[in-house]
Design an enzyme around this catalytic site. Structure first.
Site, PDB file in Angstrom:
ATOM      1  CB  CYS A  42      -0.976  -0.059   1.180  1.00  0.00           C
ATOM      2  SG  CYS A  42      -2.380   1.051   0.983  1.00  0.00           S
ATOM      3  CD  GLU A  53      -0.537  -5.606   5.946  1.00  0.00           C
ATOM      4  OE1 GLU A  53      -0.373  -6.198   4.859  1.00  0.00           O
ATOM      5  OE2 GLU A  53      -0.841  -4.390   6.028  1.00  0.00           O
ATOM      6  CG  HIS A  67      -3.351  -3.667   3.509  1.00  0.00           C
ATOM      7  ND1 HIS A  67      -2.325  -3.014   4.145  1.00  0.00           N
ATOM      8  CD2 HIS A  67      -4.054  -2.710   2.858  1.00  0.00           C
ATOM      9  CE1 HIS A  67      -2.402  -1.714   3.896  1.00  0.00           C
ATOM     10  NE2 HIS A  67      -3.444  -1.505   3.114  1.00  0.00           N
TER      11      HIS A  67
END
Lengths: 231, 83
Positions: free
Chosen positions: A86, A204, A202
């Site tokens: 990002c 994560e 994302h």
């Protein structure tokens, strides 16, 4: 193998990234403050998501000149692993480690939702263990519309540098599945050397059983597998 | 010698400018439908100390290329005047 997650003023996905690497993937992981220049022996550098420097001027434009980048750039140029998510992707584009730029979403909206992406090149350190299916991974950005001139786009395709494309749940890359007007449904790319990676979604935020979505974990498993191969 | 610079950084003409498009759309609501093709960029002012205009111009050009403008998506122009 040692992971270093760079913390810029305004980073806000650094804790999530450290949690996944340290607690889920069981890897030695430290934070690297942007004002330092020592990578402290880290072999894998991660630029997390967030709003570094408040997104002033352009997303990633000022972070690109943080002192730590004076070490991250040579690390990348020497073949070291660098991965930006990002805002990290935006910083890598601003620094010239990745080609192109990320423009305001075509809709002008900040988009925060789960989307589907598909691996376009499985032969990389970030994608080697990812199954050939649509992965559900969230995006959260206002400036994620990838753009590069036609010459750069041709080079990306020729060198298999497009690694993720937005798709629908069935895995079809369609115009409807493109959330932000990005060129060619691009969600993530790598450099020609295949050691610098950037993506808007994302992973994560999709790597913990508690979140009922672990599709992002395939990417971290790929990184570990790749590191073992080259060890 | 001190100089003032006025810099305009604009989105490349070939690129969609969603901000400009949204503002253009709102002109109709104001009864100003004849206004079209609004594009929105940044106006930056700065002061610079330099021995002459040529050196000041070169330094501002450097600042534009390195930070103030991303030439993949934007272009810039500037005017310089003595303070």
């Amino acid at each position: 193998m040692k992971f270093g997650v760079v913390v810029f003023p305004g980073s806000n996905c650094d804790e999530d990234m450290v949690y996944v690497l340290r607690d889920i993937m069981k890897q030695e992981t430290i934070k690297l403050w942007h004002k330092n220049t020592d990578l402290e022996g880290c072999t894998h550098i991660i630029l997390p998501g967030g709003f570094s420097y408040g997104d002033y001027l352009r997303s990633g434009a000022i972070a690109r000149f943080s002192p730590i980048m004076n070490s991250v750039i040579p690390h990348a140029e020497n073949g070291g692993f660098v991965f930006g998510v990002c805002n990290g992707f935006q910083i890598l584009c601003e620094s010239g480690l990745l080609p192109g730029a990320l423009l305001h979403n075509a809709s002008r909206k900040f988009i925060c939702k789960n989307v589907y992406v598909k691996v376009d090149n499985m032969n990389t350190a970030l994608t080697n263990s990812v199954p050939q299916k649509a992965l559900k991974i969230p995006i959260a950005h206002g400036e994620g519309r990838y753009f590069a001139d036609s010459e750069t786009m041709a080079a990306l395709k020729k060198n298999n540098q497009i690694i993720f494309k937005y798709c629908n749940e069935q895995g079809d890359v369609t115009a409807e599945a493109n959330p932000n007007g990005t060129a060619d449904n691009i969600a993530g790319i790598c450099n020609a050397g295949k050691n610098v990676f950037g993506m808007m979604p994302h992973p994560e935020r999709a790597a913990d059983e508690l979140l009922s979505n672990t599709d992002g974990k395939f990417l971290f498993e790929s990184i570990l597998k790749s590191a073992l191969v080259h060890a | 010698m001190k100089y003032f610079a006025d810099i305009n950084v604009m989105p490349m003409k070939a690129l969609l400018d969603p901000q400009g498009k949204a503002v253009t759309g709102s002109m109709r609501n104001l009864g100003l439908a004849e206004i079209e093709n609004i594009r929105i960029g940044k106006h930056i002012t700065l002061e610079i100390e330099a021995p002459n205009k040529e050196i000041a111009t070169a330094k501002i050009d450097d600042a534009c290329k390195k930070l103030l403008c991303n030439q993949i998506m934007e272009f810039y122009e500037f005017e310089l005047r003595e303070a």
